[in-house]
Write a protein that holds these residues in place. Structure first.
Motif, mmCIF file in Angstrom:
data_model
loop_
_atom_site.group_PDB
_atom_site.id
_atom_site.type_symbol
_atom_site.label_atom_id
_atom_site.label_comp_id
_atom_site.label_asym_id
_atom_site.label_seq_id
_atom_site.Cartn_x
_atom_site.Cartn_y
_atom_site.Cartn_z
ATOM 1 N N HIS A 143 0.855 -1.186 0.000
ATOM 2 C CA HIS A 143 0.000 0.000 0.000
ATOM 3 C C HIS A 143 0.890 1.235 0.000
ATOM 4 O O HIS A 143 2.095 1.182 0.271
ATOM 5 C CB HIS A 143 -1.000 -0.008 1.150
ATOM 6 C CG HIS A 143 -0.445 0.266 2.504
ATOM 7 N ND1 HIS A 143 -1.215 0.701 3.540
ATOM 8 C CD2 HIS A 143 0.804 0.180 3.012
ATOM 9 C CE1 HIS A 143 -0.487 0.859 4.622
ATOM 10 N NE2 HIS A 143 0.746 0.551 4.325
ATOM 11 N N ALA A 144 0.295 2.347 -0.359
ATOM 12 C CA ALA A 144 1.045 3.584 -0.565
ATOM 13 C C ALA A 144 1.535 4.176 0.752
ATOM 14 O O ALA A 144 0.994 3.885 1.825
ATOM 15 C CB ALA A 144 0.176 4.599 -1.294
ATOM 16 N N GLY A 145 2.582 5.004 0.624
ATOM 17 C CA GLY A 145 2.972 5.820 1.749
ATOM 18 C C GLY A 145 2.017 6.994 1.877
ATOM 19 O O GLY A 145 1.161 7.220 1.014
ATOM 20 N N THR A 146 2.156 7.746 2.944
ATOM 21 C CA THR A 146 1.314 8.916 3.144
ATOM 22 C C THR A 146 1.696 10.010 2.153
ATOM 23 O O THR A 146 2.868 10.367 2.024
ATOM 24 C CB THR A 146 1.456 9.443 4.574
ATOM 25 O OG1 THR A 146 1.092 8.403 5.492
ATOM 26 C CG2 THR A 146 0.578 10.665 4.804
ATOM 27 N N ILE A 180 6.394 3.148 0.526
ATOM 28 C CA ILE A 180 5.341 2.139 0.472
ATOM 29 C C ILE A 180 5.644 1.066 1.520
ATOM 30 O O ILE A 180 6.781 0.919 1.964
ATOM 31 C CB ILE A 180 5.238 1.497 -0.929
ATOM 32 C CG1 ILE A 180 6.576 0.844 -1.310
ATOM 33 C CG2 ILE A 180 4.790 2.504 -1.966
ATOM 34 C CD1 ILE A 180 6.515 0.019 -2.572
ATOM 35 N N TYR A 216 -4.493 4.008 -8.346
ATOM 36 C CA TYR A 216 -3.526 5.044 -7.986
ATOM 37 C C TYR A 216 -3.217 5.900 -9.217
ATOM 38 O O TYR A 216 -2.619 5.433 -10.188
ATOM 39 C CB TYR A 216 -2.238 4.412 -7.457
ATOM 40 C CG TYR A 216 -2.424 3.612 -6.181
ATOM 41 C CD1 TYR A 216 -2.407 4.243 -4.939
ATOM 42 C CD2 TYR A 216 -2.629 2.242 -6.220
ATOM 43 C CE1 TYR A 216 -2.582 3.520 -3.761
ATOM 44 C CE2 TYR A 216 -2.807 1.506 -5.053
ATOM 45 C CZ TYR A 216 -2.778 2.148 -3.827
ATOM 46 O OH TYR A 216 -2.964 1.430 -2.677
ATOM 47 N N THR A 275 -5.801 7.327 -1.286
ATOM 48 C CA THR A 275 -5.962 6.438 -0.131
ATOM 49 C C THR A 275 -4.824 5.427 -0.134
ATOM 50 O O THR A 275 -4.464 4.885 -1.191
ATOM 51 C CB THR A 275 -7.312 5.707 -0.214
ATOM 52 O OG1 THR A 275 -8.360 6.681 -0.236
ATOM 53 C CG2 THR A 275 -7.498 4.770 0.963
ATOM 54 N N LYS A 276 -4.256 5.159 1.015
ATOM 55 C CA LYS A 276 -3.050 4.331 1.072
ATOM 56 C C LYS A 276 -3.295 2.894 0.613
ATOM 57 O O LYS A 276 -2.539 2.341 -0.176
ATOM 58 C CB LYS A 276 -2.452 4.359 2.484
ATOM 59 C CG LYS A 276 -1.933 5.738 2.890
ATOM 60 C CD LYS A 276 -1.500 5.786 4.341
ATOM 61 C CE LYS A 276 -0.285 4.945 4.601
ATOM 62 N NZ LYS A 276 0.237 5.136 5.980
ATOM 63 N N ASP A 277 -4.330 2.275 1.130
ATOM 64 C CA ASP A 277 -4.593 0.867 0.805
ATOM 65 C C ASP A 277 -5.787 0.775 -0.133
ATOM 66 O O ASP A 277 -6.921 1.062 0.265
ATOM 67 C CB ASP A 277 -4.847 0.069 2.084
ATOM 68 C CG ASP A 277 -4.995 -1.429 1.815
ATOM 69 O OD1 ASP A 277 -4.408 -1.918 0.829
ATOM 70 O OD2 ASP A 277 -5.697 -2.098 2.594
ATOM 71 N N GLN A 295 3.432 11.572 -3.737
ATOM 72 C CA GLN A 295 3.154 10.346 -2.969
ATOM 73 C C GLN A 295 3.917 9.188 -3.614
ATOM 74 O O GLN A 295 4.100 9.145 -4.838
ATOM 75 C CB GLN A 295 1.652 10.049 -2.968
ATOM 76 C CG GLN A 295 1.212 8.977 -1.976
ATOM 77 C CD GLN A 295 -0.304 8.910 -1.862
ATOM 78 O OE1 GLN A 295 -1.052 9.490 -2.659
ATOM 79 N NE2 GLN A 295 -0.781 8.205 -0.835
ATOM 80 N N VAL A 316 3.551 5.321 -4.334
ATOM 81 C CA VAL A 316 2.461 4.347 -4.416
ATOM 82 C C VAL A 316 3.010 3.053 -5.003
ATOM 83 O O VAL A 316 4.103 3.029 -5.586
ATOM 84 C CB VAL A 316 1.302 4.879 -5.295
ATOM 85 C CG1 VAL A 316 0.753 6.186 -4.735
ATOM 86 C CG2 VAL A 316 1.738 5.049 -6.743
#
Length: 306
Positions: free
Chosen positions: A59-62, A79, A179, A187-189, A284, A286
């Motif tokens: 999942h993505a970082g913030t 990530i 993404y 959204t991260k996840d 971001q 991702v």
């Protein structure tokens, strides 16, 4: 190993079972086990005795917003991996006791007459080869009452075990379409389901006509044909009892059953940016949606005979 050839009474004398008649009893043993297996797998919500399988995805970082420029990869949160455990398969034993139904085991010819098989003879003659077949590779009704894995809820000649199409494992990945730069901050996840796997049990064959063997009734030296129901009870409890002693399932070794259960994931990151206006720079890290998915772990359901 003492494999004996049982006898039938043809109306005038004893007659040794033919190879075809021996095979017929084998088919009946497997059919009986398929109707009432004693090593039972079930689908549970969690904590199954076969242990956990792990599904992983990135999942993505913030994401960040900056008034003057895009934050660099060194400034952004990396990530990371999400791991989901699936412990959905539970094994239990039915606790079957041997039951000869008040008769001896089948009799076979010896010099000057016939003799009842010992329990070891009975095992070597009938139960051992049936267990060898049941613990082999998937073979439809020849492995009735044993279990397999499919990536579909419907499998020819088998029954989905949960009864409600409950998956025992779902492979997920970061959704490649979710993404996007113009969607920042994302959204991260954002997962998507790739493949779901299901536990099935091979169905039993139709009723099998087989030759009835001759036994001694307990407390008597007289030979007689057992009733069909009593023969089936003797065969059924024999295979059920010994299956509990010898057969088991696991995710590590034995004979593989069904399709492989594969955990896949994207493993690289992508740095994306989007400038909303002169004072809004968004960035971001991702999951790399351009990367082909990689196989992380391959699991198999195995049947093992000890």
């Amino acid at each position: 190993m003492a494999v004996r050839r049982p006898v039938n009474w043809n109306g005038t004398g004893f007659q040794d079972f033919t190879d075809a008649e021996m095979a017929g009893v084998q088919l009946e043993i497997i059919r009986l086990y398929g109707a009432a297996p004693s090593v039972v797998l079930s689908v549970v919500s969690s904590g199954g005795s076969l242990g956990n399988l792990t599904d992983t995805r990135l999942h993505a970082g913030t994401g960040t917003t900056d008034a003057t420029n895009f934050d660099t990869t060194g400034e952004l949160q990396d990530i990371s991996t999400i791991s989901v455990t699936w412990g959905k398969i539970n094994q239990t034993l039915s606790g079957i006791a041997l039951d000869r139904a008040n008769f001896s085991y089948p009799v076979y010819r010896v010099s000057g007459g016939v003799r009842a098989m010992t329990s070891t003879d009975f095992y070597d003659t009938f139960i051992d080869p049936a267990l060898a077949t049941l613990s082999g590779s998937d073979s439809g009704t020849s492995t009735a009452g044993t279990y397999t894995i499919s990536a579909t809820t419907s499998l020819t000649g088998a029954t989905e075990v949960s009864g409600s199409n409950t998956a025992i494992f779902v492979d997920t990945r970061a959704d490649a379409d979710a993404y996007t730069a113009d969607g920042l901050i994302e959204t991260k996840d954002q997962p998507t389901n790739i493949t779901s796997y299901y536990l099935h049990r091979h169905n039993k064959a139709s009723d099998n006509a087989f030759t009835k063997y001759v036994c001694h009734q307990d407390g008597s030296g007289d030979c007689t044909h057992m009733s069909l129901s009593k023969i089936r009870k003797q065969l059924r409890t024999g295979i059920q009892y010994h299956a509990e002693q010898e057969l088991s399932y696991n995710f590590s070794s034995g004979t593989a059953r069904g399709t492989a259960i594969i955990d896949t994931a994207r493993t690289n990151s992508k740095y994306i940016t989007f400038q909303v206006d002169a004072n809004d720079y968004r960035a971001q890290e991702v999951p790399d949606y351009d990367q082909a998915a990689q196989t992380i772990t391959t699991y198999r359901l195995y049947i093992n005979r000890s």
